[in-house]
Design a protein around this motif. Structure first.
Motif, PDB file in Angstrom:
ATOM      1  N   TYR A  61       3.774   1.298   8.415  1.00 16.45           N
ATOM      2  CA  TYR A  61       3.576  -0.105   8.758  1.00 16.45           C
ATOM      3  C   TYR A  61       2.892  -0.252  10.117  1.00 16.45           C
ATOM      4  O   TYR A  61       2.018  -1.111  10.295  1.00 16.45           O
ATOM      5  CB  TYR A  61       4.912  -0.852   8.762  1.00 16.45           C
ATOM      6  CG  TYR A  61       5.571  -0.965   7.404  1.00 16.45           C
ATOM      7  CD1 TYR A  61       4.928  -0.576   6.235  1.00 16.45           C
ATOM      8  CD2 TYR A  61       6.865  -1.473   7.281  1.00 16.45           C
ATOM      9  CE1 TYR A  61       5.545  -0.676   4.998  1.00 16.45           C
ATOM     10  CE2 TYR A  61       7.491  -1.579   6.040  1.00 16.45           C
ATOM     11  CZ  TYR A  61       6.821  -1.177   4.908  1.00 16.45           C
ATOM     12  OH  TYR A  61       7.433  -1.276   3.683  1.00 16.45           O
ATOM     13  N   LEU A 119      -0.772   0.603   9.579  1.00 17.98           N
ATOM     14  CA  LEU A 119      -1.492  -0.470   8.896  1.00 17.98           C
ATOM     15  C   LEU A 119      -1.740  -1.641   9.841  1.00 17.98           C
ATOM     16  O   LEU A 119      -2.808  -2.262   9.808  1.00 17.98           O
ATOM     17  CB  LEU A 119      -0.697  -0.938   7.679  1.00 17.98           C
ATOM     18  CG  LEU A 119      -1.322  -2.083   6.877  1.00 17.98           C
ATOM     19  CD1 LEU A 119      -2.712  -1.720   6.396  1.00 17.98           C
ATOM     20  CD2 LEU A 119      -0.423  -2.467   5.696  1.00 17.98           C
ATOM     21  N   ARG A 134      -5.448  -3.101  10.568  1.00 16.40           N
ATOM     22  CA  ARG A 134      -5.821  -4.503  10.369  1.00 16.40           C
ATOM     23  C   ARG A 134      -6.408  -5.091  11.650  1.00 16.40           C
ATOM     24  O   ARG A 134      -7.361  -5.876  11.597  1.00 16.40           O
ATOM     25  CB  ARG A 134      -4.613  -5.314   9.909  1.00 16.40           C
ATOM     26  CG  ARG A 134      -4.115  -4.907   8.535  1.00 16.40           C
ATOM     27  CD  ARG A 134      -3.397  -6.024   7.818  1.00 16.40           C
ATOM     28  NE  ARG A 134      -2.468  -6.772   8.644  1.00 16.40           N
ATOM     29  CZ  ARG A 134      -1.791  -7.837   8.218  1.00 16.40           C
ATOM     30  NH1 ARG A 134      -1.962  -8.267   6.972  1.00 16.40           N
ATOM     31  NH2 ARG A 134      -0.948  -8.461   9.001  1.00 16.40           N
ATOM     32  N   PRO A 162       0.800  -1.224   0.000  1.00 12.85           N
ATOM     33  CA  PRO A 162       0.000   0.000   0.000  1.00 12.85           C
ATOM     34  C   PRO A 162       0.836   1.278   0.000  1.00 12.85           C
ATOM     35  O   PRO A 162       0.328   2.350  -0.335  1.00 12.85           O
ATOM     36  CB  PRO A 162      -0.819  -0.107   1.299  1.00 12.85           C
ATOM     37  CG  PRO A 162      -0.862  -1.557   1.606  1.00 12.85           C
ATOM     38  CD  PRO A 162       0.460  -2.090   1.146  1.00 12.85           C
TER      39      PRO A 162
END
Length: 330
Positions: free
Chosen positions: A307, A310, A314, A234
């Motif tokens: 990161y 993300l 998630r 992404p």
């Protein structure tokens, strides 16, 4: 057409109201652009527009789009009784019929014979070279590939593929038009599969080989991809990821893979050239990208923030559980 904002003077016809065509039509209408949809029959066209209106309302109810955009879909998206009626007075036509070259050629011939030479025609094809379709269009300077990604209302990328005779001004106008509705258009060369599907299909081919060779099953392959290099995608593409990892590291990895699999996973010459020039990526300040003057440190900080963000997203969204059909692998 053109500009950085949605051009509300543009009227769009979407020819083909399947999953992709419907999503493309919603994307235009949600930004206040009048869009007419036509499919094989008038009844089918009306039914699809009803479904697309309802789907936009569901998107808004689920918090996926603002209420105003769902209202805009209802206000600006309508069905046509016939192809000729759909094409009357439009300035842009999106051809989104099934991915079969003869079907597309037949429809493109009808479209181009029904509109003036000033009307831009974009074909949504996943892999068919634009040059193979351009022969079906009169005034091919107004014709180009405009490849959307599923689901069209939410995925930003749109590949814009000029043909050999496409006018540069048409390309510029289409790129500006797409940016105006919030998309990320990228102009790429005319080659089978273009960029997105050439990469995506190459990945799937190798994933299938892993299963066929007994290295992993589909669920294991998907788990590794989601949680390794897929986790990075992404934010960074393959060249930036290689730069960050170290091009010398990549070169050494390719040496092992090439010895095992031959040219199927051969070492790219452009990678060897970079390493031989001492351009190893972020660690040396130069690779496929430039990392001098503090850029490398900024990239590393952004990477870590991205990161971590993300990972939190998630965890918030949770995971969809898929059941593997093992009987299909025999």
């Amino acid at each position: 057409m053109g500009g950085q904002r949605a051009d509300h003077d543009v009227r769009v016809a979407v020819v083909g109201a399947g999953y992709m065509g419907g999503g493309i039509a919603q994307s235009f209408a949600a930004r206040g652009i009048d869009c007419v949809v036509v499919d094989e029959t008038a009844q089918r066209s009306r039914e699809r527009v009803r479904q697309l209106h309802e789907e936009a309302d569901e998107f808004a109810a689920d918090g996926l789009i603002p209420e105003a955009r769902a209202d805009a879909v209802r206000a600006h998206l309508r069905a046509a009784e016939s192809l000729e009626a759909a094409l009357a007075g439009v300035s842009y036509v999106a051809e989104v019929v099934p991915e079969r070259i003869e079907v597309k050629r037949t429809v493109l011939e009808r479209i181009s014979s029904s509109v003036g030479p000033e009307v831009v025609i974009g074909t949504n094809t996943s892999a068919i070279p634009i040059g193979e379709l351009a022969t079906s269009v009169t005034a091919p300077e107004r014709f180009l590939g405009v490849h959307w990604m599923n689901p069209a209302p939410f995925v930003p990328s749109v590949e814009v593929i000029p043909g050999a005779r496409t006018s540069p001004s048409v390309v510029e106008d289409v790129v500006g038009f797409l940016r105006g509705i919030g998309k990320v258009p990228t102009v790429v060369g005319d080659s089978p599969g273009f960029v997105a599907n050439r990469l995506q299909y190459a990945l799937f081919r190798e994933a299938a080989r892993l299963v066929e060779d007994g290295v992993a099953d589909p669920a294991q392959v998907d788990e590794v991809v989601r949680n390794s290099f897929g986790f990075r995608l992404p934010f960074f593409g393959p060249f930036a990821i290689a730069d960050i990892a170290g091009l010398d590291v990549y070169r050494d990895g390719f040496t092992t893979l090439e010895s095992a699999y031959g040219d199927r996973i051969g070492t790219p010459r452009m990678l060897v050239d970079q390493v031989e020039r001492g351009r190893h990526g972020l660690k040396t300040g130069q690779g496929f990208y430039e990392f001098a003057d503090g850029v490398g440190a900024d990239v590393a900080r952004y990477r870590d923030r991205a990161y971590a963000g993300l990972d939190r997203l998630r965890a918030e969204l949770g995971q969809v559980d898929l059941v593997e059909r093992r009987d299909q692998l025999r």
